[in-house]
Motif scaffolding. Structure first.
Motif, PDB file in Angstrom:
ATOM      1  N   PHE A  70       1.776  -6.494 -10.317  1.00 58.70           N
ATOM      2  CA  PHE A  70       2.069  -5.054  -9.561  1.00 58.70           C
ATOM      3  C   PHE A  70       3.140  -5.184  -8.331  1.00 58.70           C
ATOM      4  N   ALA A  71       3.133  -6.688  -7.920  1.00 60.08           N
ATOM      5  CA  ALA A  71       4.054  -6.990  -6.718  1.00 60.08           C
ATOM      6  C   ALA A  71       5.564  -7.024  -7.133  1.00 60.08           C
ATOM      7  N   PRO A  72       5.862  -7.791  -8.052  1.00 65.21           N
ATOM      8  CA  PRO A  72       7.215  -7.984  -8.505  1.00 65.21           C
ATOM      9  C   PRO A  72       8.200  -6.876  -8.461  1.00 65.21           C
ATOM     10  N   VAL A  85       6.827  -7.620   4.697  1.00 70.43           N
ATOM     11  CA  VAL A  85       6.284  -6.809   5.736  1.00 70.43           C
ATOM     12  C   VAL A  85       5.191  -5.882   5.398  1.00 70.43           C
ATOM     13  N   LEU A  86       5.665  -5.300   4.282  1.00 67.61           N
ATOM     14  CA  LEU A  86       4.772  -4.101   3.814  1.00 67.61           C
ATOM     15  C   LEU A  86       3.490  -4.773   3.299  1.00 67.61           C
ATOM     16  N   TYR A  87       3.487  -5.975   2.660  1.00 69.97           N
ATOM     17  CA  TYR A  87       2.393  -6.600   2.250  1.00 69.97           C
ATOM     18  C   TYR A  87       1.514  -7.036   3.436  1.00 69.97           C
ATOM     19  N   LEU A  88       1.895  -7.651   4.345  1.00 74.09           N
ATOM     20  CA  LEU A  88       1.158  -8.252   5.337  1.00 74.09           C
ATOM     21  C   LEU A  88       0.754  -7.100   6.364  1.00 74.09           C
ATOM     22  N   ALA A  89       1.412  -6.246   6.540  1.00 77.82           N
ATOM     23  CA  ALA A  89       1.141  -5.145   7.634  1.00 77.82           C
ATOM     24  C   ALA A  89      -0.004  -4.121   6.813  1.00 77.82           C
ATOM     25  N   SER A  90       0.010  -4.182   5.759  1.00 76.65           N
ATOM     26  CA  SER A  90      -1.129  -3.347   4.876  1.00 76.65           C
ATOM     27  C   SER A  90      -2.307  -3.923   5.073  1.00 76.65           C
ATOM     28  N   TYR A 119      -4.049  -3.264  -2.154  1.00 80.21           N
ATOM     29  CA  TYR A 119      -3.784  -1.829  -1.998  1.00 80.21           C
ATOM     30  C   TYR A 119      -2.445  -1.310  -1.245  1.00 80.21           C
ATOM     31  N   GLY A 120      -2.055  -1.936  -0.436  1.00 82.15           N
ATOM     32  CA  GLY A 120      -0.954  -1.422   0.409  1.00 82.15           C
ATOM     33  C   GLY A 120       0.367  -1.479  -0.522  1.00 82.15           C
ATOM     34  N   ILE A 121       0.405  -2.163  -1.477  1.00 84.22           N
ATOM     35  CA  ILE A 121       1.299  -2.267  -2.912  1.00 84.22           C
ATOM     36  C   ILE A 121       1.126  -0.984  -3.651  1.00 84.22           C
ATOM     37  N   TYR A 122      -0.101  -0.735  -3.942  1.00 82.46           N
ATOM     38  CA  TYR A 122      -0.256   0.378  -4.465  1.00 82.46           C
ATOM     39  C   TYR A 122      -0.023   1.656  -3.949  1.00 82.46           C
ATOM     40  N   GLY A 123      -0.568   1.860  -2.385  1.00 83.65           N
ATOM     41  CA  GLY A 123      -0.030   2.723  -1.666  1.00 83.65           C
ATOM     42  C   GLY A 123       1.513   3.139  -1.418  1.00 83.65           C
ATOM     43  N   ALA A 124       2.311   1.933  -1.711  1.00 83.87           N
ATOM     44  CA  ALA A 124       3.512   2.098  -1.575  1.00 83.87           C
ATOM     45  C   ALA A 124       4.127   3.018  -3.097  1.00 83.87           C
ATOM     46  N   ALA A 165     -11.400  -1.806   4.006  1.00 81.88           N
ATOM     47  CA  ALA A 165     -10.208  -2.666   3.590  1.00 81.88           C
ATOM     48  C   ALA A 165      -9.442  -1.938   2.626  1.00 81.88           C
ATOM     49  N   HIS A 166      -9.774  -1.732   1.252  1.00 85.48           N
ATOM     50  CA  HIS A 166      -8.964  -1.070   0.165  1.00 85.48           C
ATOM     51  C   HIS A 166      -8.365   0.074   0.710  1.00 85.48           C
ATOM     52  N   LEU A 167      -9.205   1.144   1.277  1.00 86.82           N
ATOM     53  CA  LEU A 167      -8.764   2.432   1.406  1.00 86.82           C
ATOM     54  C   LEU A 167      -7.735   2.462   2.732  1.00 86.82           C
ATOM     55  N   GLY A 168      -7.941   1.485   3.659  1.00 91.79           N
ATOM     56  CA  GLY A 168      -6.994   1.205   4.730  1.00 91.79           C
ATOM     57  C   GLY A 168      -5.678   0.536   4.228  1.00 91.79           C
ATOM     58  N   GLY A 169      -5.715  -0.175   3.514  1.00 90.93           N
ATOM     59  CA  GLY A 169      -4.402  -0.929   2.864  1.00 90.93           C
ATOM     60  C   GLY A 169      -3.769   0.206   2.340  1.00 90.93           C
ATOM     61  N   LEU A 170      -4.551   0.746   1.248  1.00 91.20           N
ATOM     62  CA  LEU A 170      -3.793   1.920   0.635  1.00 91.20           C
ATOM     63  C   LEU A 170      -2.953   2.928   1.286  1.00 91.20           C
ATOM     64  N   LEU A 171      -3.881   3.444   2.412  1.00 83.50           N
ATOM     65  CA  LEU A 171      -3.314   4.473   3.347  1.00 83.50           C
ATOM     66  C   LEU A 171      -2.067   3.840   4.212  1.00 83.50           C
ATOM     67  N   GLY A 172      -2.379   2.561   4.540  1.00 82.34           N
ATOM     68  CA  GLY A 172      -1.209   1.615   5.420  1.00 82.34           C
ATOM     69  C   GLY A 172      -0.263   1.458   4.619  1.00 82.34           C
TER      70      GLY A 172
END
Length: 191
Positions: A70-72, A85-90, A119-124, A165-172
């Motif tokens: 999913f990341a590429p 930045v998105l990955y680490l901040a999420s 999950y931050g990537i999923y959120g994006a 952490a999953h939910l926070g990363g998703l929203l983040g």
């Protein structure tokens, strides 16, 4: 960037395995796991370091698989630096919210893993699916929605998973992506 993140995860897993084991809570805390144990409460850097630690091979494998698949595409959309930045901040935001959750419950936690960042990537991608529909086709949107439903169910159904952490990363990831595309445009897109 995705390749560097994968290498960092694997290297840290090997180091953990050689120094007490990746499932040993003492080893995890010594190497930077997120925890609310009073002795470590002032060590803010754990919100970052814990992203690169994994408790067991299957934990590393699941997060690595998600990164490879999913990341590429997200890295291609944002470019390597903004994606990093998105990955680490999420991941950090997911950890901040998780620690606040466990503190509010008065429960002790030791948490590791890249799941909040993943999950931050999923959120994006959720942001893209909802607000940038021309970037993602209908089939990909349906796949994303299905993945999110199963991911959320899995987060709650399995014991030992830091669902906050999953939910926070998703929203983040959702909100950080929205900020990045508005505030940090590549030079060639600036007017």
């Amino acid at each position: 960037m995705t390749s560097m993140l994968l290498v960092a995860n694997v290297v840290m897993f090997i180091l953990l395995s050689l120094n007490g084991g990746s499932t040993n809570p003492v080893t995890l805390v010594e190497w930077g796991a997120l925890t609310n144990l009073p002795v470590y409460s002032e060590e803010w850097w754990r919100h970052f370091t814990s992203i690169f630690l994994h408790a067991g091979f299957s934990h590393l494998l699941f997060n690595s698989f998600a990164l490879v698949v999913f990341a590429p595409p997200m890295e291609r959309i944002l470019g390597s630096i903004r994606y990093g930045v998105l990955y680490l901040a999420s991941g950090v935001l997911g950890n901040v919210l998780a620690l606040a959750w466990y503190n509010s419950l008065g429960q002790t936690t030791i948490s590791v893993g890249a799941s909040g960042a993943v999950y931050g990537i999923y959120g994006a991608f959720l942001y893209v699916a909802l607000f940038q529909r021309t970037i993602m086709d209908e089939s990909s949107r349906k796949t994303l929605y299905t993945l999110l439903v199963f991911g959320i169910i899995f987060s709650f159904a399995m014991s030992g998973i830091n669902w906050m952490a999953h939910l926070g990363g998703l929203l983040g990831g959702f909100f950080i992506y929205g900020l990045i595309i508005r505030l940090w445009r590549p030079r060639m897109l600036k007017k």
